[in-house]
Design an enzyme around this catalytic site. Structure first.
Site, mmCIF file in Angstrom:
data_model
loop_
_atom_site.group_PDB
_atom_site.id
_atom_site.type_symbol
_atom_site.label_atom_id
_atom_site.label_comp_id
_atom_site.label_asym_id
_atom_site.label_seq_id
_atom_site.Cartn_x
_atom_site.Cartn_y
_atom_site.Cartn_z
ATOM 1 C CD GLU A 72 3.212 -5.943 -0.298
ATOM 2 O OE1 GLU A 72 4.264 -5.513 0.195
ATOM 3 O OE2 GLU A 72 2.144 -5.331 -0.237
ATOM 4 C CG ASP A 87 -1.165 -4.631 -1.066
ATOM 5 O OD1 ASP A 87 -1.286 -5.500 -0.180
ATOM 6 O OD2 ASP A 87 -0.314 -3.724 -1.007
ATOM 7 C CB ILE A 94 -2.892 -5.779 4.388
ATOM 8 C CG1 ILE A 94 -3.881 -6.840 4.818
ATOM 9 C CG2 ILE A 94 -2.709 -4.751 5.507
ATOM 10 C CD1 ILE A 94 -3.454 -7.601 6.069
ATOM 11 C CG ASP A 95 -1.061 -0.106 0.184
ATOM 12 O OD1 ASP A 95 0.131 -0.463 0.167
ATOM 13 O OD2 ASP A 95 -1.429 1.056 -0.059
ATOM 14 C CB THR A 136 1.855 -4.285 6.259
ATOM 15 O OG1 THR A 136 1.455 -4.719 4.967
ATOM 16 C CG2 THR A 136 1.926 -5.469 7.200
#
Length: 231
Positions: free
Chosen positions: A14, A39, A41-42, A44
């Site tokens: 992402e 990802d 930082i899932d 955010t």
């Protein structure tokens, strides 16, 4: 680090899509080869607000199928990991875990459901109507955490009974968690279908994960989502 060890593998992420294959909404993933879904930082928005449902999610796909999943929450120091066919199942901080084996319907289900950042009128109306259906059917408990990867990890460890979302952000949100849930004895369904397993594709998607019986009932009550994502 992944590129250093596996220079020929593709990375779908992402935050950095420089090496990512490009696909339109709903396009399937390549059916051959090795792909990493990352990802960093899932969750955010949670991270910005210092809300502790945030996860690093790393999934490995071989020939179109998620094979390995790792989800780590740095706020709680919680590590979830699983590899297809390893014989170890899913581990939570080194200990084996399983999906909730008690819940079999919405009436004994602790359900986690993300609605995401979309605010189109039709989407909002459909999303809130779905919650109303669950509540009227006697849903035991409703939660919304804001992290798809964390939700799937919580399903795999039995901390919640089921996770449903129409409109998760992308494949990097669910790839690792799909392995966690399946290796913990659960199922991961496409929320838009008639009970089909979720497969990897580009763009937003729909997911329902948990033990088979509770997933079937949550989807039955929710009905098929009508809102279609484009782009």
């Amino acid at each position: 680090m992944i590129k250093e060890v596996f220079p020929d593998d593709l990375i779908v992420g992402e935050e950095d899509e420089a090496d990512s294959p490009k696909g339109k909404q709903g396009d399937p993933f390549p059916a051959e080869g090795s792909i990493w879904c990352v990802d960093p930082i899932d969750g955010t928005t949670n991270f910005v607000h210092n809300y502790p449902f945030v996860a690093v999610s790393i999934g490995y796909i071989r020939d179109g199928v998620p094979r390995v999943g790792v989800v780590y929450n740095p706020f709680t120091d919680s590590l979830y990991e699983a590899a297809q066919g390893s014989g170890l199942g899913t581990l939570f901080n080194g200990k084996p875990v399983r999906v909730d084996s008690v819940a079999s319907s919405v009436k004994d289900c602790l359900l986690v459901n993300n609605i995401g950042h979309y605010r189109a009128e039709d989407f909002v109306d459909e999303s809130t109507d779905r919650v109303r259906k669950w509540l009227r059917a006697g849903l035991r408990g409703y939660r919304a955490s804001g992290s798809a990867a964390q939700n799937l990890a919580h399903v795999a460890s039995g901390q919640v009974s089921c996770y449903y979302e129409h409109g998760y952000g992308g494949p990097w949100d669910v790839c690792a968690g799909m392995v966690l849930v399946r290796e913990a004895g659960g199922v991961v369904r496409d929320g838009r279908g008639d009970g089909e397993d979720l497969t990897m594709h580009f763009g937003k998607g729909s997911v329902c994960a948990g033990g088979m019986a509770v997933v079937e009932d949550v989807m039955r009550v929710a009905g098929k989502p009508a809102y279609a994502f484009t782009g």
